[in-house]
Design an enzyme around this catalytic site. Structure first.
Site, PDB file in Angstrom:
ATOM      1  N   CYS A  93       0.842  -1.194   0.000  1.00 49.10           N
ATOM      2  CA  CYS A  93       0.000   0.000   0.000  1.00 49.10           C
ATOM      3  C   CYS A  93       0.883   1.252   0.000  1.00 49.10           C
ATOM      4  O   CYS A  93       1.783   1.386  -0.817  1.00 49.10           O
ATOM      5  CB  CYS A  93      -0.962  -0.053   1.188  1.00 49.10           C
ATOM      6  SG  CYS A  93      -2.194   1.274   1.251  1.00 49.10           S
ATOM      7  N   LEU A  94       0.651   2.169   0.909  1.00 52.38           N
ATOM      8  CA  LEU A  94       1.455   3.381   0.989  1.00 52.38           C
ATOM      9  C   LEU A  94       2.921   3.064   1.267  1.00 52.38           C
ATOM     10  O   LEU A  94       3.819   3.786   0.822  1.00 52.38           O
ATOM     11  CB  LEU A  94       0.876   4.294   2.074  1.00 52.38           C
ATOM     12  CG  LEU A  94       1.587   5.614   2.368  1.00 52.38           C
ATOM     13  CD1 LEU A  94       1.766   6.437   1.110  1.00 52.38           C
ATOM     14  CD2 LEU A  94       0.803   6.392   3.416  1.00 52.38           C
TER      15      LEU A  94
END
Length: 598
Positions: free
Chosen positions: A330-331
């Site tokens: 993800c991030l």
């Protein structure tokens, strides 16, 4: 107050951005009295609205209505569509044995009870779905209408219809009526108690303790290991080997800091970390701190330098003379890609491979989260964060929930408040409830520099004053997208191929942002597609790739293990945890202390 005005503090700029300076409002309290008053008012409004600015949605409605007003042909088309839907309803009313003409969307579980197939409930359900179908058609793009306004209008229409759904009304929902008769109304009494409990939690900001059997460190995040490094931003966990011999090259996992790391180390049976360790890998994991107001000035550069790079320095000291296999989720995958590009630019060859799971590097097609992002919305959030120093948990949780409101909000509300059912605890449910905060400065930089301006793939993102390019990355890439991801849509994840030119393997797996990644072997109903792209190959678009790549039954994890093993070097004897002689002595058992921060 004296009559002399103090000199305002300078505005902050994005230190990791190259090109024309991207100026953002200062996240420190402005010393100009009237501006401070304005920001305080906007922050108060933001708290009441859940952090959502009304300006973008009013603008979207206005844009849509004006374009529709000067499109008489489109108006006729919508009138005809409404007429056809009405005729379908009349046909159903006069022919009860005919098949219902409208079906709920695949992710809409509000009408799953068999009572909805009986009259008059079926007509109420079909009437609602007919109106929903009309609005879906009415909010399709029109010539001259900005696409983002069309999407926002559709989103608002859907949110309004979700409120008015017959499934939300006790006297219109056959499941609620049946439960009320069966229990003598006990379901409503228990639901009222649940509502009062949840309302108090919302008002006082408290969270329920983890249910029995879901304790962090005992039942979840329980793969054995030790914290071997800690700074104010993160703890680094080294997991204990489970095999006598391991692959020489260690694995460093960079999770997102928008949630806690143990999504990748949930229960023992679906823990990605435990699976990697059992396959003979030396695994390190970053566990991020949960920021407080005192850490409001943390930046993206801090997360790269004092997070990814500090962890890499520790790993290469503990396992010397070996390149590292990096994994980002993800991030965490986005900041890992930034770090990898900066390292490639600087001739730092410490990455043997890079895996990006549900991670975006280009944000033009970043999915429904873009519905919440424009200049007005980001300024609104900045005012909210200016007061607290961080974006609090409820704002982020509500944003994610409203994307699938029919299931994540309304279905749960009916079950909990009208049917009187307790939430069934699950490992992923406990993790979802264990939310974190986002530091104000970093979150503003992330939203502006990446989401709003998409500078990473535009050649305008700089690290330490120099532009980086993803195409400089030469380490092999393994990129994973998930079919129903509404946070990092797989076609957006796929665009990593467009901005890199190295050896890359792309996987598309069944599931969503979290469930697609947690795809342990033996999980029923799983499938995935996988294909390599040799360095220098011509680009193939996502839809063409999808048509050309056949699905395979089962989990994608074993194929990833084979790929990691091919990059993992020789088998060597497992090392002891940490390296006390180099300043990396074990500090405490896993999962550490930061993951327990409230």
């Amino acid at each position: 107050m004296s009559g002399t005005r103090k000199k305002p503090k300078p505005v902050q700029t994005l230190p990791m951005i190259a090109g024309p300076p991207a100026v953002i409002p200062s996240l420190e309290a402005t010393e100009t009295p009237h501006q401070e008053f304005d920001r305080a008012v906007r922050a108060a409004v933001a708290r009441l609205s859940g952090g959502v600015s009304s300006h973008a949605f009013i603008e979207a409605w206005t844009d849509w209505a004006q374009h529709l007003a000067r499109a008489p042909g489109r108006q006729m088309e919508l009138a005809e569509h409404a007429q056809r839907n009405l005729l379908k309803l009349l046909t159903l009313a006069t022919s009860p044995d005919s098949a219902p003409p409208f079906k709920p969307k695949p992710y809409d579980h509000r009408f799953g009870h068999e009572g909805w197939q009986n009259q008059p409930f079926q007509m109420w359900q079909q009437g609602f779905l007919a109106v929903q179908d009309w609005w879906d058609h009415a909010t399709e793009p029109m010539r001259g209408l900005r696409p983002e306004d069309a999407e926002r209008t559709r989103f608002l229409a859907r949110q309004t219809l979700d409120v008015l759904s017959p499934s939300n009304a006790p006297h219109l929902n056959p499941e609620i009526i049946a439960a009320t008769f069966a229990t003598g109304g006990r379901n409503l009494a228990e639901g009222a108690a649940h509502f009062a409990h949840d309302a108090m939690k919302t008002l006082n900001g408290m969270r329920d303790p983890a249910p029995e059997g879901y304790e962090i460190g005992k039942d979840l995040a329980c793969t054995p290991g030790h914290v071997v490094y800690r700074n104010d931003l993160m703890e680094l966990i080294q997991y204990s080997p489970q095999t006598k011999q391991v692959h020489a090259r260690p694995i460093l996992i960079v999770p997102a800091w928008i949630m806690k790391y143990y999504i990748l180390d949930l229960s023992p049976e679906n823990s990605l970390v435990r699976y990697l360790v059992a396959q003979g890998f030396t695994v390190f994991m970053i566990s991020w701190t949960n920021p407080t107001a005192d850490q409001r000035d943390l930046s993206l550069e801090d997360y790269r330098k004092r997070g990814v790079m500090a962890a890499l320095d520790a790993v290469t000291a503990i396992v010397p003379d070996m390149p590292v296999q990096a994994v980002g989720y993800c991030l965490g995958g986005t900041i890992l890609a930034i770090a990898a590009a900066a390292m490639a630019r600087d001739g730092d060859a410490r990455f043997a491979s890079v895996t990006l799971m549900a991670a975006q590097v280009d944000f033009i097609e970043a999915g429904e989260l873009l519905l919440f992002l424009d200049e007005s919305q980001i300024a609104f959030l900045e005012d909210l964060m200016w007061q607290k120093g961080y974006l609090d948990r409820p704002q982020m949780a509500r944003a994610f929930a409203t994307i699938r409101a029919e299931d994540l909000i309304w279905t749960r509300a009916v079950h909990r408040y009208f049917l009187g059912r307790e939430d069934v605890p699950t490992d992923i449910g406990v993790w979802l409830a264990d939310t974190t905060r986002m530091p104000a400065n970093m979150h503003s930089q992330y939203l502006r520099g990446l989401f709003l301006e998409n500078r990473l793939t535009a050649g305008r993102f700089a690290v330490e004053g120099r532009v980086i390019a993803l195409k400089d990355i030469s380490a092999p890439l393994f990129v994973v997208g998930t079919e129903t991801d509404h946070i990092a849509p797989w076609r957006s994840v796929y665009k990593t191929k467009l901005f890199t030119d190295n050896d890359l393997t792309f996987v598309l797996t069944k599931g969503g942002h979290n469930t697609g990644i947690l795809s342990e072997p033996g999980h029923k109903g799983r499938h995935f597609r996988i294909s390599p792209r040799p360095a220098g190959s011509l680009y193939v678009g996502p839809d063409t790739w999808l048509a050309q790549t056949e699905p395979k039954a089962g989990s994608w994890w074993p194929d990833w293990i084979d790929w990691l093993a091919a990059q993992g070097g020789d088998m060597v004897n497992a090392l002891a945890t940490g390296a006390a002689d180099k300043g990396f002595a074990p500090l405490c058992p896993a999962p550490g202390t930061y993951v327990l921060q409230p």
